[in-house]
Design a protein around this motif. Structure first.
Motif, PDB file in Angstrom:
ATOM      1  N   PHE A  86       0.834  -1.211   0.000  1.00 29.25           N
ATOM      2  CA  PHE A  86       0.000   0.000   0.000  1.00 29.25           C
ATOM      3  C   PHE A  86       0.863   1.252   0.000  1.00 29.25           C
ATOM      4  CE2 PHE A  86      -1.832   3.417   2.607  1.00 29.25           C
ATOM      5  CZ  PHE A  86      -2.936   3.745   1.818  1.00 29.25           C
ATOM      6  N   LYS A  89       2.412   1.642  -3.364  1.00 32.73           N
ATOM      7  CA  LYS A  89       1.408   1.999  -4.366  1.00 32.73           C
ATOM      8  C   LYS A  89       1.056   3.475  -4.302  1.00 32.73           C
ATOM      9  CE  LYS A  89      -3.214   0.692  -5.988  1.00 32.73           C
ATOM     10  NZ  LYS A  89      -4.384  -0.200  -5.779  1.00 32.73           N
ATOM     11  N   THR A  90       1.034   4.029  -3.092  1.00 34.83           N
ATOM     12  CA  THR A  90       0.689   5.442  -2.909  1.00 34.83           C
ATOM     13  C   THR A  90       1.929   6.336  -2.861  1.00 34.83           C
ATOM     14  OG1 THR A  90       0.655   5.059  -0.513  1.00 34.83           O
ATOM     15  CG2 THR A  90      -1.456   4.918  -1.684  1.00 34.83           C
ATOM     16  N   SER A  91       3.118   5.712  -3.005  1.00 38.96           N
ATOM     17  CA  SER A  91       4.406   6.429  -2.980  1.00 38.96           C
ATOM     18  C   SER A  91       4.689   7.118  -1.644  1.00 38.96           C
ATOM     19  CB  SER A  91       4.471   7.463  -4.122  1.00 38.96           C
ATOM     20  OG  SER A  91       4.478   6.822  -5.383  1.00 38.96           O
ATOM     21  N   LEU A  92       4.017   6.682  -0.580  1.00 39.32           N
ATOM     22  CA  LEU A  92       4.278   7.255   0.736  1.00 39.32           C
ATOM     23  C   LEU A  92       5.681   6.904   1.231  1.00 39.32           C
ATOM     24  CD1 LEU A  92       0.872   6.591   2.554  1.00 39.32           C
ATOM     25  CD2 LEU A  92       1.743   8.771   1.694  1.00 39.32           C
ATOM     26  N   VAL A 180       1.034   8.959  -9.257  1.00 38.17           N
ATOM     27  CA  VAL A 180       0.734   8.488  -7.906  1.00 38.17           C
ATOM     28  C   VAL A 180      -0.725   8.054  -7.815  1.00 38.17           C
ATOM     29  CG1 VAL A 180       0.450   9.194  -5.496  1.00 38.17           C
ATOM     30  CG2 VAL A 180       2.525   9.820  -6.739  1.00 38.17           C
ATOM     31  N   PHE A 181      -1.619   8.834  -8.405  1.00 37.07           N
ATOM     32  CA  PHE A 181      -3.043   8.515  -8.336  1.00 37.07           C
ATOM     33  C   PHE A 181      -3.414   7.304  -9.188  1.00 37.07           C
ATOM     34  CE2 PHE A 181      -3.449  12.920  -6.759  1.00 37.07           C
ATOM     35  CZ  PHE A 181      -4.257  12.671  -5.656  1.00 37.07           C
ATOM     36  N   SER A 183      -1.081   4.864  -9.863  1.00 30.56           N
ATOM     37  CA  SER A 183      -0.177   3.777  -9.447  1.00 30.56           C
ATOM     38  C   SER A 183       0.481   3.110 -10.648  1.00 30.56           C
ATOM     39  CB  SER A 183      -0.950   2.715  -8.633  1.00 30.56           C
ATOM     40  OG  SER A 183      -1.557   3.305  -7.514  1.00 30.56           O
TER      41      SER A 183
END
Length: 201
Positions: A86, A89-92, A180-181, A183
């Motif tokens: 996760f 996927k969100t590049s956090l 990012v949005f 993925s």
């Protein structure tokens, strides 16, 4: 003027702002990471930066340290945790690199910093990627990221080095938000991350 003075100043100012505003976003994933990784939150690794100078990149740890019977780390796809998927996927996982930007080791935009072990494998053309600071995002990232070949990645990196400008950086940052949005390009076609570079790229 832009590359030597304006861009570093923008990087420093906006990295501090972005770090402050990202705190509320990462609180929950951070707490889950503490539990999932038994207290190990950060992944810190030496990487070559400007002119090949080594620095330590900081990211959130998205993989565990599971090993086989011989003590070797398992493949990436077997060590990537659920929360890690996760976060990637969100590049956090890229957020801690804002600290690298504040320190001056990285920029918001530039070729991604690769492994130190790749340094002797680069040819003269590929080594041009170290003529600028590495970035959190870059031209290769918005044109395929891990889903493109090493040869394509290097060509995008060198093209950026030779054509960098304020407007190009703005375009890359805008496209990064879109990526990012969606993925898009997080994984390669055959690996959970990106296959190792062997010098044949």
């Amino acid at each position: 003027m832009y590359n030597r003075f304006i861009k570093p100043l923008f990087d420093f100012i906006f990295a501090i702002i972005a770090l402050v505003f990202s705190i509320p976003i990462i609180v929950i994933p951070l707490c889950i990471l503490v539990v999932a990784n038994r207290g190990k939150i950060f992944f810190i690794q030496p990487r070559p930066g400007l002119q090949g100078k080594i620095f330590h990149v900081i990211k959130f740890k998205t993989m565990n340290d599971a090993k086989d019977n011989l003590g070797n780390l398992l493949p990436d796809n077997k060590r990537l945790t659920s929360i890690g998927k996760f976060i990637r996927k969100t590049s956090l996982d890229e957020i801690p690199q804002l600290l690298n930007v504040i320190k001056g080791d990285m920029s918001f935009v530039g070729p991604r910093p690769l492994l130190v072990e790749y340094l002797p494998l680069y040819n003269e053309h590929q080594n041009k990627r170290h003529r600028v600071k590495p970035g959190i995002t870059g031209w290769a990232q918005v044109n395929g990221r891990n889903a493109i070949s090493w040869q394509q990645k290097f060509e995008y990196d060198i093209w950026y080095v030779q054509n960098q400008s304020f407007l190009l950086d703005v375009k890359i940052l805008f496209l990064t938000v879109l990526k990012v949005f969606t993925s898009d390009g997080i994984n390669s076609t055959t690996s959970a991350t990106m296959e190792k570079f062997t010098g044949n790229g």
